[in-house]
Motif scaffolding. Structure first.
Motif, mmCIF file in Angstrom:
data_model
loop_
_atom_site.group_PDB
_atom_site.id
_atom_site.type_symbol
_atom_site.label_atom_id
_atom_site.label_comp_id
_atom_site.label_asym_id
_atom_site.label_seq_id
_atom_site.Cartn_x
_atom_site.Cartn_y
_atom_site.Cartn_z
ATOM 1 N N UNK A 1 -2.421 -21.757 -16.668
ATOM 2 C CA UNK A 1 -3.391 -23.052 -16.938
ATOM 3 C C UNK A 1 -3.100 -24.059 -17.047
ATOM 4 N N UNK A 2 -3.590 -24.744 -16.459
ATOM 5 C CA UNK A 2 -3.469 -26.233 -17.117
ATOM 6 C C UNK A 2 -4.023 -26.528 -18.734
ATOM 7 N N UNK A 3 -3.703 -26.620 -19.260
ATOM 8 C CA UNK A 3 -3.985 -26.609 -21.069
ATOM 9 C C UNK A 3 -5.347 -27.462 -21.085
ATOM 10 N N UNK A 4 -6.598 -27.572 -21.502
ATOM 11 C CA UNK A 4 -7.195 -27.791 -21.803
ATOM 12 C C UNK A 4 -7.303 -29.526 -22.143
ATOM 13 N N UNK A 5 -6.109 -29.541 -23.518
ATOM 14 C CA UNK A 5 -6.094 -30.981 -24.116
ATOM 15 C C UNK A 5 -5.862 -32.131 -22.658
ATOM 16 N N UNK A 6 -4.678 -31.666 -22.576
ATOM 17 C CA UNK A 6 -3.934 -32.409 -21.374
ATOM 18 C C UNK A 6 -4.532 -32.278 -19.587
ATOM 19 N N UNK A 7 -5.822 -31.638 -19.533
ATOM 20 C CA UNK A 7 -6.737 -32.128 -18.578
ATOM 21 C C UNK A 7 -7.259 -33.202 -19.469
ATOM 22 N N UNK A 8 -7.819 -32.809 -20.213
ATOM 23 C CA UNK A 8 -9.127 -34.072 -20.475
ATOM 24 C C UNK A 8 -7.835 -35.420 -21.105
ATOM 25 N N UNK A 9 -6.917 -35.228 -21.093
ATOM 26 C CA UNK A 9 -6.400 -36.848 -21.324
ATOM 27 C C UNK A 9 -5.337 -36.959 -19.246
ATOM 28 N N UNK A 10 -5.865 -36.170 -18.470
ATOM 29 C CA UNK A 10 -5.570 -36.897 -17.340
ATOM 30 C C UNK A 10 -6.812 -37.597 -16.684
ATOM 31 N N UNK A 11 -7.279 -36.342 -17.402
ATOM 32 C CA UNK A 11 -9.132 -36.684 -16.606
ATOM 33 C C UNK A 11 -9.808 -38.341 -17.476
ATOM 34 N N UNK A 12 -8.849 -38.389 -19.332
ATOM 35 C CA UNK A 12 -9.297 -40.260 -19.453
ATOM 36 C C UNK A 12 -8.864 -40.781 -18.945
ATOM 37 N N UNK A 13 -7.935 -41.085 -18.753
ATOM 38 C CA UNK A 13 -6.479 -41.924 -18.271
ATOM 39 C C UNK A 13 -6.828 -42.149 -16.548
ATOM 40 N N UNK A 14 -7.242 -41.318 -15.658
ATOM 41 C CA UNK A 14 -7.841 -41.501 -14.369
ATOM 42 C C UNK A 14 -8.836 -41.939 -13.773
ATOM 43 N N UNK A 15 -9.800 -41.730 -14.918
ATOM 44 C CA UNK A 15 -11.397 -41.786 -15.395
ATOM 45 C C UNK A 15 -11.937 -43.174 -15.933
ATOM 46 N N UNK A 16 -10.827 -43.259 -16.986
ATOM 47 C CA UNK A 16 -12.130 -43.892 -17.461
ATOM 48 C C UNK A 16 -10.674 -45.122 -17.707
ATOM 49 N N UNK A 17 -9.943 -44.944 -18.267
ATOM 50 C CA UNK A 17 -8.635 -46.094 -17.975
ATOM 51 C C UNK A 17 -8.486 -46.927 -16.614
ATOM 52 N N UNK A 18 -8.246 -46.348 -15.339
ATOM 53 C CA UNK A 18 -8.271 -46.777 -14.087
ATOM 54 C C UNK A 18 -8.686 -46.318 -13.081
ATOM 55 N N UNK A 19 -10.290 -45.925 -13.478
ATOM 56 C CA UNK A 19 -12.011 -46.083 -12.515
ATOM 57 C C UNK A 19 -10.767 -44.973 -11.285
ATOM 58 N N UNK A 20 -10.268 -44.046 -11.479
ATOM 59 C CA UNK A 20 -9.310 -43.991 -10.137
ATOM 60 C C UNK A 20 -10.618 -42.593 -9.843
ATOM 61 N N UNK A 21 -11.253 -41.523 -11.033
ATOM 62 C CA UNK A 21 -12.492 -41.026 -10.345
ATOM 63 C C UNK A 21 -13.245 -40.294 -9.640
ATOM 64 N N UNK A 22 -14.073 -41.388 -10.593
ATOM 65 C CA UNK A 22 -15.814 -42.236 -9.618
ATOM 66 C C UNK A 22 -15.995 -42.433 -8.734
ATOM 67 N N UNK A 23 -16.562 -40.856 -7.938
ATOM 68 C CA UNK A 23 -17.149 -41.810 -6.209
ATOM 69 C C UNK A 23 -15.711 -41.692 -6.015
ATOM 70 N N UNK A 24 -14.650 -41.180 -6.419
ATOM 71 C CA UNK A 24 -13.536 -40.341 -4.827
ATOM 72 C C UNK A 24 -13.748 -39.103 -4.717
ATOM 73 N N UNK A 25 -12.887 -39.412 -3.353
ATOM 74 C CA UNK A 25 -12.501 -37.695 -2.966
ATOM 75 C C UNK A 25 -11.368 -36.767 -3.899
ATOM 76 N N UNK A 26 -11.353 -36.472 -4.343
ATOM 77 C CA UNK A 26 -10.190 -35.962 -5.003
ATOM 78 C C UNK A 26 -9.189 -34.394 -5.206
#
Ligand code: SAH
Length: 222
Positions: free
Chosen positions: A30-55
């Motif tokens: 399983x992807x570690x929870x902290x690492x998952x949220x880290x990826x979510x933060x980097x992709x979603x908040x730092x780079x705006x690569x998640x909102x409205x995207x097809x992932x």
């Protein structure tokens, strides 16, 4: 709105692989929870690569990363996974969080040669840019699997950016950079993080092992 701590505990409590169902030849961790949220933060908040995207989540497993991306505002997630047992768990997890209409799961073998994402896209997806996320097998038990996943990812049409976990070491970094350059893609940034791997398989000696990993952000060369 939920905060980071709440998100972490929700992800940690999700159903995932256990010693009775995990398949080592597929490198199921399983992807570690902290690492998952880290990826979510980097992709979603730092780079705006998640909102409205097809992932698209390659090797979606039990859905931790897919569901994390939905919490960070992804339009929809398509999870691709070879193992039906994992898909069943991912489906239950999505339901539990009310994301059943936003997480689509496809059973398929992720490989550069035969990739079938196209047929799953529906009309509303067509104007969405695509972000790929993945925590692929690291290639320890299935040699070369990490590179096969990357090559499959770059073959998906209309992909803007890829986020991928890989074991942290200098040789790996050089290797992945070179391979990407050869196909006209570029490792734009690397973010270091860590994962805690629980004792899932008989050969694990400790109850929990810390593994250092990199999150790669990879984009096509303009
Ligand atoms: N993020 C996932 C875990 C990823 S572990 C979670 O939260 O559960 C890597 C996943 O890749 C495993 O689920 C494994 O079954 C899957 N996998 C391994 N080889 C694969 C292949 N060739 N095609 C598709 N999925 C594969």
């Amino acid at each position: 709105m939920i905060n980071r701590k709440q998100l972490l505990s929700m992800i940690e409590e999700m159903e995932t692989f256990s010693p009775s169902n995990a398949k080592i030849k597929l490198e199921q961790y399983a992807t570690d929870a902290i690492a998952s949220v880290e990826l979510g933060f980097i992709a979603g908040i730092m780079h705006a690569d998640l909102q409205e995207r097809l992932v698209i989540d390659l090797g979606a497993g039990t859905g931790r990363l897919s569901i994390t991306c939905l919490f960070f505002g992804a339009w929809r997630v398509i999870g691709v996974e070879i193992d039906l047992d994992a898909i069943k768990i991912a489906r239950d997890n999505a339901k539990k969080f009310g994301f059943d209409d936003k997480l689509d799961l496809i059973i398929a073998n992720v490989s550069p040669e035969k990739f079938i994402i196209r047929r799953k896209l529906n009309k509303d997806d067509l104007d969405k840019e695509i972000t790929i996320v993945m925590n692929p097998p690291f290639g320890v038990h299935d040699k070369g699997a990490d590179l096969r996943f990357l090559m499959a990812a770059i073959n998906v049409p209309r992909v803007r950016v890829i986020y991928s976990f890989h074991l942290k070491n200098e040789r790996n970094r050089q290797y992945i950079r070179n391979k990407m350059e050869k196909v006209n893609w570029e490792v734009v940034s690397l973010y270091q993080t860590e994962m805690f791997i629980p004792r899932l398989y008989k050969f694990h000696e400790k109850t929990r092992k810390k593994v250092e990993v990199d999150i790669y952000r990879i984009m096509p060369v303009e």
